[in-house]
Design a protein around this motif. Structure first.
Motif, PDB file in Angstrom:
ATOM      1  N   ARG A  69       8.471 -10.276  15.915  1.00  0.00           N
ATOM      2  CA  ARG A  69       9.488 -10.354  14.856  1.00  0.00           C
ATOM      3  C   ARG A  69       8.853 -10.169  13.482  1.00  0.00           C
ATOM      4  O   ARG A  69       9.392  -9.468  12.628  1.00  0.00           O
ATOM      5  CB  ARG A  69      10.224 -11.688  14.912  1.00  0.00           C
ATOM      6  CG  ARG A  69      11.316 -11.737  15.943  1.00  0.00           C
ATOM      7  CD  ARG A  69      12.207 -12.929  15.734  1.00  0.00           C
ATOM      8  NE  ARG A  69      11.454 -14.173  15.789  1.00  0.00           N
ATOM      9  CZ  ARG A  69      11.420 -14.996  16.823  1.00  0.00           C
ATOM     10  NH1 ARG A  69      12.113 -14.723  17.897  1.00  0.00           N
ATOM     11  NH2 ARG A  69      10.713 -16.102  16.785  1.00  0.00           N
ATOM     12  N   TYR A  70       7.702 -10.823  13.262  1.00  0.00           N
ATOM     13  CA  TYR A  70       7.010 -10.664  11.978  1.00  0.00           C
ATOM     14  C   TYR A  70       6.572  -9.215  11.772  1.00  0.00           C
ATOM     15  O   TYR A  70       6.715  -8.664  10.694  1.00  0.00           O
ATOM     16  CB  TYR A  70       5.785 -11.580  11.885  1.00  0.00           C
ATOM     17  CG  TYR A  70       6.115 -12.976  11.460  1.00  0.00           C
ATOM     18  CD1 TYR A  70       6.647 -13.234  10.196  1.00  0.00           C
ATOM     19  CD2 TYR A  70       5.888 -14.044  12.308  1.00  0.00           C
ATOM     20  CE1 TYR A  70       6.945 -14.514   9.799  1.00  0.00           C
ATOM     21  CE2 TYR A  70       6.186 -15.336  11.920  1.00  0.00           C
ATOM     22  CZ  TYR A  70       6.708 -15.567  10.661  1.00  0.00           C
ATOM     23  OH  TYR A  70       7.016 -16.835  10.256  1.00  0.00           O
ATOM     24  N   LEU A  71       6.033  -8.605  12.799  1.00  0.00           N
ATOM     25  CA  LEU A  71       5.580  -7.224  12.693  1.00  0.00           C
ATOM     26  C   LEU A  71       6.745  -6.295  12.351  1.00  0.00           C
ATOM     27  O   LEU A  71       6.623  -5.427  11.482  1.00  0.00           O
ATOM     28  CB  LEU A  71       4.891  -6.785  13.989  1.00  0.00           C
ATOM     29  CG  LEU A  71       4.180  -5.440  13.961  1.00  0.00           C
ATOM     30  CD1 LEU A  71       3.131  -5.386  12.851  1.00  0.00           C
ATOM     31  CD2 LEU A  71       3.531  -5.162  15.310  1.00  0.00           C
ATOM     32  N   ALA A  72       7.889  -6.500  12.980  1.00  0.00           N
ATOM     33  CA  ALA A  72       9.076  -5.686  12.687  1.00  0.00           C
ATOM     34  C   ALA A  72       9.543  -5.918  11.246  1.00  0.00           C
ATOM     35  O   ALA A  72       9.906  -4.965  10.546  1.00  0.00           O
ATOM     36  CB  ALA A  72      10.193  -6.010  13.670  1.00  0.00           C
ATOM     37  N   ALA A 103       9.963  -4.095   5.592  1.00  0.00           N
ATOM     38  CA  ALA A 103       9.650  -4.335   4.175  1.00  0.00           C
ATOM     39  C   ALA A 103       8.767  -3.219   3.628  1.00  0.00           C
ATOM     40  O   ALA A 103       8.953  -2.779   2.488  1.00  0.00           O
ATOM     41  CB  ALA A 103       8.978  -5.691   3.998  1.00  0.00           C
ATOM     42  N   ASN A 104       7.820  -2.748   4.427  1.00  0.00           N
ATOM     43  CA  ASN A 104       6.977  -1.626   3.995  1.00  0.00           C
ATOM     44  C   ASN A 104       7.826  -0.381   3.752  1.00  0.00           C
ATOM     45  O   ASN A 104       7.666   0.301   2.737  1.00  0.00           O
ATOM     46  CB  ASN A 104       5.919  -1.306   5.056  1.00  0.00           C
ATOM     47  CG  ASN A 104       4.732  -2.242   5.021  1.00  0.00           C
ATOM     48  OD1 ASN A 104       4.447  -2.881   4.026  1.00  0.00           O
ATOM     49  ND2 ASN A 104       4.030  -2.319   6.137  1.00  0.00           N
ATOM     50  N   ASP A 105       8.740  -0.100   4.687  1.00  0.00           N
ATOM     51  CA  ASP A 105       9.571   1.105   4.581  1.00  0.00           C
ATOM     52  C   ASP A 105      10.473   1.083   3.354  1.00  0.00           C
ATOM     53  O   ASP A 105      10.753   2.125   2.766  1.00  0.00           O
ATOM     54  CB  ASP A 105      10.407   1.293   5.843  1.00  0.00           C
ATOM     55  CG  ASP A 105       9.563   1.688   7.051  1.00  0.00           C
ATOM     56  OD1 ASP A 105       8.385   2.075   6.869  1.00  0.00           O
ATOM     57  OD2 ASP A 105      10.086   1.593   8.183  1.00  0.00           O
ATOM     58  N   ILE A 113       6.870 -13.392   3.469  1.00  0.00           N
ATOM     59  CA  ILE A 113       6.305 -13.373   4.825  1.00  0.00           C
ATOM     60  C   ILE A 113       4.881 -13.916   4.792  1.00  0.00           C
ATOM     61  O   ILE A 113       4.496 -14.747   5.620  1.00  0.00           O
ATOM     62  CB  ILE A 113       6.347 -11.946   5.421  1.00  0.00           C
ATOM     63  CG1 ILE A 113       7.794 -11.527   5.694  1.00  0.00           C
ATOM     64  CG2 ILE A 113       5.512 -11.859   6.699  1.00  0.00           C
ATOM     65  CD1 ILE A 113       7.965 -10.040   5.988  1.00  0.00           C
ATOM     66  N   GLN A 114       4.099 -13.460   3.836  1.00  0.00           N
ATOM     67  CA  GLN A 114       2.713 -13.904   3.724  1.00  0.00           C
ATOM     68  C   GLN A 114       2.643 -15.418   3.500  1.00  0.00           C
ATOM     69  O   GLN A 114       1.867 -16.107   4.153  1.00  0.00           O
ATOM     70  CB  GLN A 114       2.013 -13.166   2.589  1.00  0.00           C
ATOM     71  CG  GLN A 114       0.563 -13.564   2.420  1.00  0.00           C
ATOM     72  CD  GLN A 114      -0.102 -12.818   1.272  1.00  0.00           C
ATOM     73  OE1 GLN A 114       0.545 -12.416   0.315  1.00  0.00           O
ATOM     74  NE2 GLN A 114      -1.393 -12.628   1.387  1.00  0.00           N
ATOM     75  N   GLN A 118      -1.360  -5.400   7.799  1.00  0.00           N
ATOM     76  CA  GLN A 118      -0.375  -4.343   8.023  1.00  0.00           C
ATOM     77  C   GLN A 118       0.473  -4.074   6.789  1.00  0.00           C
ATOM     78  O   GLN A 118       1.232  -3.109   6.754  1.00  0.00           O
ATOM     79  CB  GLN A 118       0.540  -4.708   9.201  1.00  0.00           C
ATOM     80  CG  GLN A 118      -0.189  -4.879  10.503  1.00  0.00           C
ATOM     81  CD  GLN A 118      -1.140  -3.738  10.806  1.00  0.00           C
ATOM     82  OE1 GLN A 118      -0.730  -2.592  10.907  1.00  0.00           O
ATOM     83  NE2 GLN A 118      -2.426  -4.050  10.924  1.00  0.00           N
ATOM     84  N   PHE A 119       0.363  -4.930   5.766  1.00  0.00           N
ATOM     85  CA  PHE A 119       1.127  -4.726   4.541  1.00  0.00           C
ATOM     86  C   PHE A 119       0.698  -3.427   3.887  1.00  0.00           C
ATOM     87  O   PHE A 119      -0.492  -3.169   3.705  1.00  0.00           O
ATOM     88  CB  PHE A 119       0.885  -5.868   3.545  1.00  0.00           C
ATOM     89  CG  PHE A 119       1.493  -7.195   3.919  1.00  0.00           C
ATOM     90  CD1 PHE A 119       2.017  -7.446   5.157  1.00  0.00           C
ATOM     91  CD2 PHE A 119       1.527  -8.215   2.975  1.00  0.00           C
ATOM     92  CE1 PHE A 119       2.571  -8.682   5.474  1.00  0.00           C
ATOM     93  CE2 PHE A 119       2.087  -9.443   3.260  1.00  0.00           C
ATOM     94  CZ  PHE A 119       2.601  -9.680   4.526  1.00  0.00           C
ATOM     95  N   ARG A 120       1.647  -2.622   3.504  1.00  0.00           N
ATOM     96  CA  ARG A 120       1.358  -1.356   2.833  1.00  0.00           C
ATOM     97  C   ARG A 120       1.097  -1.584   1.338  1.00  0.00           C
ATOM     98  O   ARG A 120       0.476  -0.764   0.679  1.00  0.00           O
ATOM     99  CB  ARG A 120       2.543  -0.401   3.010  1.00  0.00           C
ATOM    100  CG  ARG A 120       2.241   1.009   2.569  1.00  0.00           C
ATOM    101  CD  ARG A 120       3.409   1.935   2.845  1.00  0.00           C
ATOM    102  NE  ARG A 120       3.698   2.000   4.285  1.00  0.00           N
ATOM    103  CZ  ARG A 120       4.875   2.345   4.791  1.00  0.00           C
ATOM    104  NH1 ARG A 120       5.881   2.635   3.998  1.00  0.00           N
ATOM    105  NH2 ARG A 120       5.059   2.391   6.085  1.00  0.00           N
ATOM    106  N   TYR A 121       1.577  -2.711   0.834  1.00  0.00           N
ATOM    107  CA  TYR A 121       1.482  -2.994  -0.609  1.00  0.00           C
ATOM    108  C   TYR A 121       0.739  -4.314  -0.832  1.00  0.00           C
ATOM    109  O   TYR A 121       0.851  -5.230  -0.012  1.00  0.00           O
ATOM    110  CB  TYR A 121       2.883  -3.101  -1.227  1.00  0.00           C
ATOM    111  CG  TYR A 121       3.710  -1.881  -0.967  1.00  0.00           C
ATOM    112  CD1 TYR A 121       3.581  -0.744  -1.767  1.00  0.00           C
ATOM    113  CD2 TYR A 121       4.598  -1.821   0.101  1.00  0.00           C
ATOM    114  CE1 TYR A 121       4.313   0.397  -1.513  1.00  0.00           C
ATOM    115  CE2 TYR A 121       5.330  -0.679   0.369  1.00  0.00           C
ATOM    116  CZ  TYR A 121       5.182   0.430  -0.460  1.00  0.00           C
ATOM    117  OH  TYR A 121       5.914   1.563  -0.201  1.00  0.00           O
TER     118      TYR A 121
END
Length: 57
Positions: free
Chosen positions: A11-14, A19-21, A31-32, A52-55
């Motif tokens: 669930r967190y990964l999804a 959020a990245n998208d 989340i963090q 995995q965070f893009r930002y």
């Protein structure tokens, strides 16, 4: 700290991917905060998920 169940991990990964998208840095920040508060910063799953965070948050 406790071990993260695989269903919660998924669930967190999804949520992180969504959020990245949408470039939603505030969601990533929340989340963090929750991951670290719940499982601690030294947890391997937490470490991987945060990477995995893009930002930067």
């Amino acid at each position: 700290m406790s071990t993260m169940p695989s269903s919660e991990y998924n669930r967190y990964l999804a949520a992180i991917k969504a959020a990245n998208d949408s470039a939603d840095k505030e969601s990533l920040r929340q989340i963090q905060k929750f991951l670290i508060a719940s499982y601690g910063p030294a947890n391997d799953d937490v470490d991987y998920l945060i990477r995995q965070f893009r930002y930067n948050v």
